[in-house]
Design a protein around this motif. Structure first.
Motif, short mmCIF file in Angstrom:
data_model
loop_
_atom_site.label_atom_id
_atom_site.label_comp_id
_atom_site.label_asym_id
_atom_site.label_seq_id
_atom_site.Cartn_x
_atom_site.Cartn_y
_atom_site.Cartn_z
N ILE A 18 -3.05 -6.75 -43.57
CA ILE A 18 -3.36 -5.54 -42.82
C ILE A 18 -2.40 -4.45 -43.26
CG2 ILE A 18 -1.88 -6.21 -40.86
CD1 ILE A 18 -3.96 -4.76 -39.05
N GLY A 19 -2.91 -3.24 -43.43
CA GLY A 19 -2.08 -2.12 -43.82
C GLY A 19 -2.37 -0.90 -42.97
N ASN A 20 -1.29 -0.17 -42.60
CA ASN A 20 -1.45 1.05 -41.82
C ASN A 20 -0.69 2.17 -42.53
OD1 ASN A 20 -0.17 2.99 -39.60
ND2 ASN A 20 -2.12 2.23 -38.81
N VAL A 21 -1.45 3.15 -43.04
CA VAL A 21 -0.88 4.27 -43.78
C VAL A 21 -1.51 5.55 -43.26
CG1 VAL A 21 -0.60 5.35 -46.04
CG2 VAL A 21 -0.49 2.84 -45.83
N SER A 22 -0.67 6.51 -42.83
CA SER A 22 -1.15 7.81 -42.34
C SER A 22 -2.19 7.64 -41.24
CB SER A 22 -1.74 8.63 -43.51
OG SER A 22 -0.77 8.83 -44.51
N ASN A 23 -1.87 6.76 -40.30
CA ASN A 23 -2.72 6.49 -39.12
C ASN A 23 -4.07 5.87 -39.48
OD1 ASN A 23 -0.84 7.50 -37.22
ND2 ASN A 23 -1.47 9.61 -37.73
#
Length: 404
Positions: A216-221
């Motif tokens: 899982i990745g979270n970048v710039s919301n």
């Protein structure tokens, strides 16, 4: 007159006896010196007359058996030692010698039986208990080995002698689960941190292994998922093949689809080498990386070099690593130096540009108990984010693994 005659005779007999004893001691001393030099045949030549003259001397017979075992003539060593061990009251020194013979010749069934005979006489011998536990591990009787170690450790009030065997048994675990969190932050100038995590499960078969991983990745919301599988296949010549495939739920944080293949050739002496490729498909671009590795393993240290070549953008990246491994404790400390465009952990996205990055990283693995591992990782980058402009980039990761 007769008393003088008898006295002379007794003195003469005593002198001959003393000379013979001195000759035996001197011959044994000479044989031992030859053994220390590795001249086993010469040592046996010295021992043969003693064996013929004193066939009942068990010390001479036992030492001769040991010489044959050091020479790796295990068949003859067993022939010499067996009469001293296969009887109602076995010779304890000969038992120890024949245990070594069967252990060195990898006849673990026989070795285990002779260990039982020895331990019936001397049940507190840590050396023989350790050999017996190793035999049980080699015979895949792991539970018996662990029970023996527990009992011996309790009696000896120490587990140091058996840590290596515990490690070997622990490595046979078929399953493992891991979870990880990675934070990527920047400064001068800074931006919102990137967050990555994964959970994976791996299972080992006799000659292969498979790993399933959910990322899982979270970048710039924005949050995206990547599901991938690793597969390892070993071959009889000690080479193996690595394959990877994955699909994601997005198009930017992770590639839409990815695949990888790398073949690790049979090690040559202390060298290991491989060749492979990685392919990533994005919505607007495809990226192919050619890679490989050359590693030198002189002992507890390993030195490795891995290049990456991005064929689409004609970019080269280089990774140089130095790793120190404690096999018994399964403890690792690793230093990495990187240059090029491949990001940390090779989390490639589709915003690839021909910009420079210099990196230095360190990671450490520590085992708690027999099957719980913690690996913290830190990597610092001096990253060119626009041409001629650099910023700090910090990669901090923690991986926790449990095998069972």
């Amino acid at each position: 007159m007769k008393s003088i005659y008898y006295s002379i005779c007794l003195l003469f007999i005593s002198f001959i006896t003393f000379a013979q004893e001195t000759n035996v001691d001197e011959t044994l001393a000479n044989a031992k010196r030859e053994v220390e030099k590795g001249n086993y045949d010469k040592a046996l030549t010295l021992m043969d007359p003693l064996r013929a003259k004193y066939p009942q001397d068990e010390d001479i017979q036992t030492y001769t058996g040991r010489i044959y075992s050091w020479k790796k003539d295990y068949k003859t060593a067993i022939k010499v030692l067996s009469p001293l061990t296969d009887r109602v009251n076995p010779n304890i020194e000969a038992l120890q010698a024949i245990i070594n013979v069967y252990f060195w010749s990898e006849n673990f069934e026989k070795c285990n039986l002779y260990c039982d005979t020895y331990l019936a006489i001397n049940p507190k011998s840590v050396e023989i208990i350790q050999i017996k536990a190793t035999c049980l591990e080699k015979l895949n009787r792991d539970q018996e080995a662990l029970e023996l170690i527990e009992k011996a450790s309790f009696a000896d009030n120490s587990t140091q002698a058996f840590k290596g065997i515990r490690t070997l048994i622990g490595r046979k675990a078929k399953n493992a689960v891991s979870v990880s969190y990675l934070n990527i932050s920047t400064s001068d100038p800074g931006q919102s941190p990137f967050h990555y995590g994964y959970a994976e499960y791996s299972h080992k078969f006799s000659k292969s292994a498979i790993v399933g991983r959910a990322n899982i990745g979270n970048v710039s919301n924005e949050t995206q998922m990547l599901f991938e599988t690793d597969f390892y296949q070993t071959f009889s010549n000690k080479s193996y093949l690595y394959a990877n495939a994955g699909l994601s739920t997005g198009e930017t944080i992770f590639p839409v689809a990815k695949a990888g293949l790398e073949y690790y050739f049979k090690p040559y002496k202390k060298f290991e080498y491989s060749l492979g490729a990685r392919f990533m498909h994005f919505d607007s671009d495809d990226i192919t990386l050619l890679t490989g590795q050359l590693a030198y393993n002189p002992g507890i240290y390993s030195f490795a070099y891995r290049p990456y070549y991005d064929t689409s953008n004609e970019l080269f990246s280089h990774v140089l690593s130095i790793q120190r491994t404690n096999e018994e404790k399964e403890r690792i400390i690793r230093l990495e130096l990187q240059y090029g465009n491949v990001p940390y952990l090779y989390l490639y996205n589709n915003f690839t540009q021909p910009l420079k990055a210099y990196r230095i990283g360190v990671q450490y693995q520590h085992r708690f108990g027999d099957s719980f591992f913690v690996r913290p990782i830190f990597l610092y980058e001096d990253e060119e984010y626009i041409p001629g402009q650099y910023r700090n980039r910090f990669n901090v990761q923690l991986i926790v693994t449990k095998r069972f």
